[in-house]
Design an enzyme around this catalytic site. Sequence first.
Site, PDB file in Angstrom:
ATOM      1  N   SER A 119      -7.013  -8.194   7.928  1.00  0.00           N
ATOM      2  CA  SER A 119      -7.846  -8.879   8.854  1.00  0.00           C
ATOM      3  C   SER A 119      -9.417  -8.413   8.484  1.00  0.00           C
ATOM      4  O   SER A 119      -9.966  -8.046   7.713  1.00  0.00           O
ATOM      5  CB  SER A 119      -8.242  -9.118   9.862  1.00  0.00           C
ATOM      6  OG  SER A 119      -8.684 -10.521  10.310  1.00  0.00           O
ATOM      7  N   ASP A 136      -2.294 -17.926   4.492  1.00  0.00           N
ATOM      8  CA  ASP A 136      -3.490 -16.908   5.674  1.00  0.00           C
ATOM      9  C   ASP A 136      -4.447 -17.487   4.789  1.00  0.00           C
ATOM     10  O   ASP A 136      -4.883 -17.701   4.396  1.00  0.00           O
ATOM     11  CB  ASP A 136      -3.308 -15.732   5.503  1.00  0.00           C
ATOM     12  CG  ASP A 136      -4.085 -15.505   6.602  1.00  0.00           C
ATOM     13  OD1 ASP A 136      -4.660 -15.463   6.871  1.00  0.00           O
ATOM     14  OD2 ASP A 136      -4.059 -13.800   5.894  1.00  0.00           O
ATOM     15  N   HIS A 147      -1.729 -16.079   9.212  1.00  0.00           N
ATOM     16  CA  HIS A 147      -2.452 -14.406  10.069  1.00  0.00           C
ATOM     17  C   HIS A 147      -1.947 -13.021  10.054  1.00  0.00           C
ATOM     18  O   HIS A 147      -2.140 -12.033  10.657  1.00  0.00           O
ATOM     19  CB  HIS A 147      -3.949 -14.376   9.969  1.00  0.00           C
ATOM     20  CG  HIS A 147      -4.880 -13.528   9.790  1.00  0.00           C
ATOM     21  ND1 HIS A 147      -5.311 -13.187   9.267  1.00  0.00           N
ATOM     22  CD2 HIS A 147      -6.039 -12.935  10.717  1.00  0.00           C
ATOM     23  CE1 HIS A 147      -6.429 -12.361   9.085  1.00  0.00           C
ATOM     24  NE2 HIS A 147      -6.156 -12.037  10.216  1.00  0.00           N
TER      25      HIS A 147
END
Length: 280
Positions: free
Chosen positions: A97, A160, A253
Amino acid sequence: EQPSTRAIMFKDRDLIVVAFRGTRPFDADAWCTDIDLSWVRIHGGFMKALGLQEDRGWLKEIDEAAAEGKSYAYYKMKEMLRNRLEGGTKFIVTGHSLGGALAILFVGALCMLEEDAILEKLEGVYTFGQPRVGDEKFGEYMIRKVRREAEYCRYVYSSDIVPRLPCDNKVFGFKHFGYCYYYNCLYKGKLLPEEPNKNCSPWLWFIPNILIAIWELIRGFIMPCVNGKTYRESWFLVLFRMLGIVLPGVSAHSPQDYVNLTRLAPKPPMKEARLNRSGR
């Protein structure tokens, strides 16, 4: 600026790993970093998280930062690498991320500040669920500057939503560079120039990804029975997957899916993943 960037460095034989932490769910500073788009060619929030200060730009030396009683991620990691890269020791940079964005921009900062001795030791950059970090010009610069032997593996899991942000359009101008290691909800992977549905088009996004989120919720109860107890998911993750039914792409995610794909999925061919051979 409040200190919010976290990174860890460790060594295994002749390989050093630099890992940047991603966005914590309830960390307001990290979320502000994610949405700060103030720079033109590079994501401003991510650059500030590495050590760029809004009123002064890059500090020239680590001593100057130390004198202020502050420690900036880029300078601290650069100093530690410089002291530890001896002989045949190499290093890789990784993150999930926000951490993935910081990983590739850390290498970008080494390029911009001409840290060639450190870059020669770079083995690769491995990011998971990484958002876009810059425009097309920045991507071309990175492809041109980083040596041939360095791998850039940008992993994207299924629906995602984060790797599809900020948008790749005329308004924002953000673009990925390098190839995408894309894995579907069955953890089947392939090498692509770009993840499917790169801008989350509503017509292609909501209904298919609601169905995927339902499957992921069910799969979480099946995997411990098929693959072993280490794949058991926490109740927090179960609730998070339920959220993905309402907000498609959010629960995908989760770091858990990226851990699963690295454990369960065969790796796509690597030969095209060299940074300076990659393109959109």
